[in-house]
Design an enzyme around this catalytic site. Structure first.
Site, PDB file in Angstrom:
ATOM      1  N   CYS B  83       0.825  -1.213   0.000  1.00 22.39           N
ATOM      2  CA  CYS B  83       0.000   0.000   0.000  1.00 22.39           C
ATOM      3  C   CYS B  83       0.861   1.265   0.000  1.00 22.39           C
ATOM      4  O   CYS B  83       1.545   1.542  -0.968  1.00 22.39           O
ATOM      5  CB  CYS B  83      -0.999  -0.037   1.162  1.00 22.39           C
ATOM      6  SG  CYS B  83      -2.329   1.175   0.978  1.00 22.39           S
ATOM      7  N   HIS B 187      -3.808  -5.135   0.172  1.00 19.07           N
ATOM      8  CA  HIS B 187      -3.348  -5.589   1.483  1.00 19.07           C
ATOM      9  C   HIS B 187      -3.415  -7.117   1.570  1.00 19.07           C
ATOM     10  O   HIS B 187      -4.477  -7.658   1.870  1.00 19.07           O
ATOM     11  CB  HIS B 187      -4.225  -4.984   2.584  1.00 19.07           C
ATOM     12  CG  HIS B 187      -4.010  -3.522   2.757  1.00 19.07           C
ATOM     13  ND1 HIS B 187      -3.089  -3.015   3.649  1.00 19.07           N
ATOM     14  CD2 HIS B 187      -4.571  -2.458   2.144  1.00 19.07           C
ATOM     15  CE1 HIS B 187      -3.095  -1.696   3.570  1.00 19.07           C
ATOM     16  NE2 HIS B 187      -3.987  -1.327   2.665  1.00 19.07           N
ATOM     17  N   GLU B 189      -2.437  -8.948   3.870  1.00 13.87           N
ATOM     18  CA  GLU B 189      -2.753  -9.347   5.256  1.00 13.87           C
ATOM     19  C   GLU B 189      -4.243  -9.279   5.558  1.00 13.87           C
ATOM     20  O   GLU B 189      -4.690  -9.776   6.582  1.00 13.87           O
ATOM     21  CB  GLU B 189      -1.941  -8.492   6.236  1.00 13.87           C
ATOM     22  CG  GLU B 189      -2.450  -7.078   6.483  1.00 13.87           C
ATOM     23  CD  GLU B 189      -2.060  -6.062   5.418  1.00 13.87           C
ATOM     24  OE1 GLU B 189      -1.577  -6.463   4.338  1.00 13.87           O
ATOM     25  OE2 GLU B 189      -2.247  -4.852   5.665  1.00 13.87           O
TER      26      GLU B 189
END
Lengths: 259, 209
Positions: B83, B187, B189
């Site tokens: 990001c 992202h 994650e």
């Protein structure tokens, strides 16, 4: 292009999953961590925890739940319920929440939205609004009123005006929760959702009233919502998250189908 | 203190716990650190971040962690940007009119969309189409979607640095890479199983594209 999101809302009271009908008569229906994990592995796009704990040690309880879920659920987590300060928001973020929902405290003190946006970024501040239909009046030209404190306190405040003000103050997303539809399983409030979705430039999450897959379809198309929030219809096992997404996908709504 | 296998660079650019949790889920021993020594000593580096380019660059300069990151890049260590971490690896960002690290030639521009129904930030799940194969992106299938939250998009100068694209009105670069550096605008994650897979791939990557 972006997919429409299916979001599950877990009301957490004293560390347990609860579900209310028209905001009253809450009852325990299970372990929030297990439910979160189940929905995550079944294709859920995002998870919202709403803390409805009334006891004084509430903060520790919800922080523990959020932390336990964040250890095993790798999609965006959003938490709301009683967030009244940047410190509340920061604590929840450290526990593992991505987004923070503000509601009653922001109505009482709108600067809370800007403060949270500064501290954790606009995109992580969700303005959650509990709304009921009233007659159109000079005070409430949209015909919808903001209610706070879990549906108990009408504010004589216009819902459309508050949505626009929330966006201006830095909210990154809106949850439009219809008190009239909440828990009825008769469908989302389409007119309200569409009105607010057309008025703001931030994503709108429709909430309250989902009982059948067609309700999600309606609010994501006719209601122009970016995301549909579900609770009872998946909590009681009547429908699954993957089943709802398959239904939407088969009818041409773009949803994430690989997980 | 022994060096962690993976250092997650902390430069006051948002909540990094979710990155660490996801790393641990796939068996990567990752530590969050703002100490340039720890970053220099780690085997591999994750450079995440949410927030604004201007304050992020100030923080990177003041802490010395920006220089440590550049050293690691020159030293050939595998680095994963996420990001804002991706965005400030380019040369310039329109956000706060900021000169950024310049690891990859190019700039960062705000989304300017014609369709008023499309919202900025671009937030939610979107498909990622790999246009140049890379070991870290090797598991991405056509239907896989990843979670995005951003108002600015990377525009690398050289097409060979673009590894993947996504569509939001037009196409934009959603993953880029050069030598031992690879970065995603989305992202991993927060992207469920496919995101975890990507992190696992990064943990096994030798830094050669």
């Amino acid at each position: 292009m972006l997919s429409k999101r299916v979001i599950a809302c877990l009301d957490v009271r004293d560390g347990h999953l609860a579900k209310s009908i028209k905001f009253v008569n809450t009852r325990n229906i299970g372990d929030p961590v297990a439910k979160a994990r189940e929905y995550y592995t079944d294709g859920l796009d995002e998870l919202v925890f709403y803390d409805i704990t009334a006891s004084s040690d509430r903060r520790k309880i919800i922080l523990d739940v959020v932390e336990a879920v964040a250890e095993q659920v790798f999609i965006p987590l959003s938490v709301g319920g009683g967030v009244a300060s940047v410190a509340d928001a920061t604590d929840l973020r450290l526990a593992g929440a991505e987004k923070i929902n503000v509601n009653s405290a922001a109505v009482r003190r709108p600067a809370l939205i800007a403060e949270c946006a500064d501290a954790i970024g606009n995109q992580n501040v969700v303005l959650s609004m509990d709304i009921r239909q009233v007659g159109v009046s000079e005070e409430m030209p949209s015909g919808y009123e903001i209610v706070i404190d879990g549906g108990r306190k009408p504010m004589a405040m216009d819902a459309l005006a508050w949505a626009l003000e929330g966006e201006r103050l830095g909210a990154g997303e809106l949850v439009v929760n219809s008190i009239d539809a909440d828990g009825t399983r008769e469908g989302y409030e389409l007119k309200l959702t569409r009105m607010l979705s057309e008025a703001v430039r931030i994503p709108v999450i429709a909430s309250g009233g989902a009982g059948e897959p067609s309700h999600l379809y309606d609010v994501l198309t006719e209601g122009k919502a970016d995301a549909a929030l579900v609770a009872s219809m998946v909590h009681y096992g009547d429908y699954t998250v993957s089943g709802l997404k398959r239904y939407l996908h088969e009818r041409g709504v773009k949803v994430r189908m690989s997980w | 203190m022994p060096a962690p296998p993976v250092a997650i660079v902390d430069y006051d650019a948002g909540n990094l716990m979710s990155v660490r949790r996801a790393c641990r889920e796939v068996g990567l021993d990752a530590e969050i650190s703002s100490d340039p020594q720890v970053v220099r000593a780690a085997d591999r580096i994750i450079f995440p971040g949410v927030g604004a380019a201007g304050s992020a660059m100030r923080s990177l300069r003041c802490s010395g962690v920006g220089a440590a990151l550049m050293d690691a890049y020159r030293g050939g260590k595998p680095i994963l940007g996420i990001c804002l971490g991706l965005q400030i690896s380019l040369e310039h960002s329109e956000e706060n009119d900021t000169q950024t690290l310049g690891l990859v030639p190019g700039e960062v521009r705000r989304f300017r969309l014609n369709d008023p129904a499309l919202k900025v930030p671009h937030m939610g799940w979107n498909a990622v189409r790999v246009v140049r194969s890379h070991p870290v992106l090797a598991d991405i299938a056509t239907d896989d979607e990843f979670y995005f939250v951003h108002a600015y998009r990377p525009v690398p100068t050289r097409t060979e640095d673009v590894l993947a694209v996504s569509t939001y009105e037009g196409e934009f670069c959603s993953a880029l890479g050069r030598a031992n550096y690879v970065a995603t605008q989305f992202h991993p994650e927060k992207s469920g199983r496919v995101g975890l897979k990507l992190l696992e791939r990064f943990g096994a990557w030798d830094g050669h594209a």
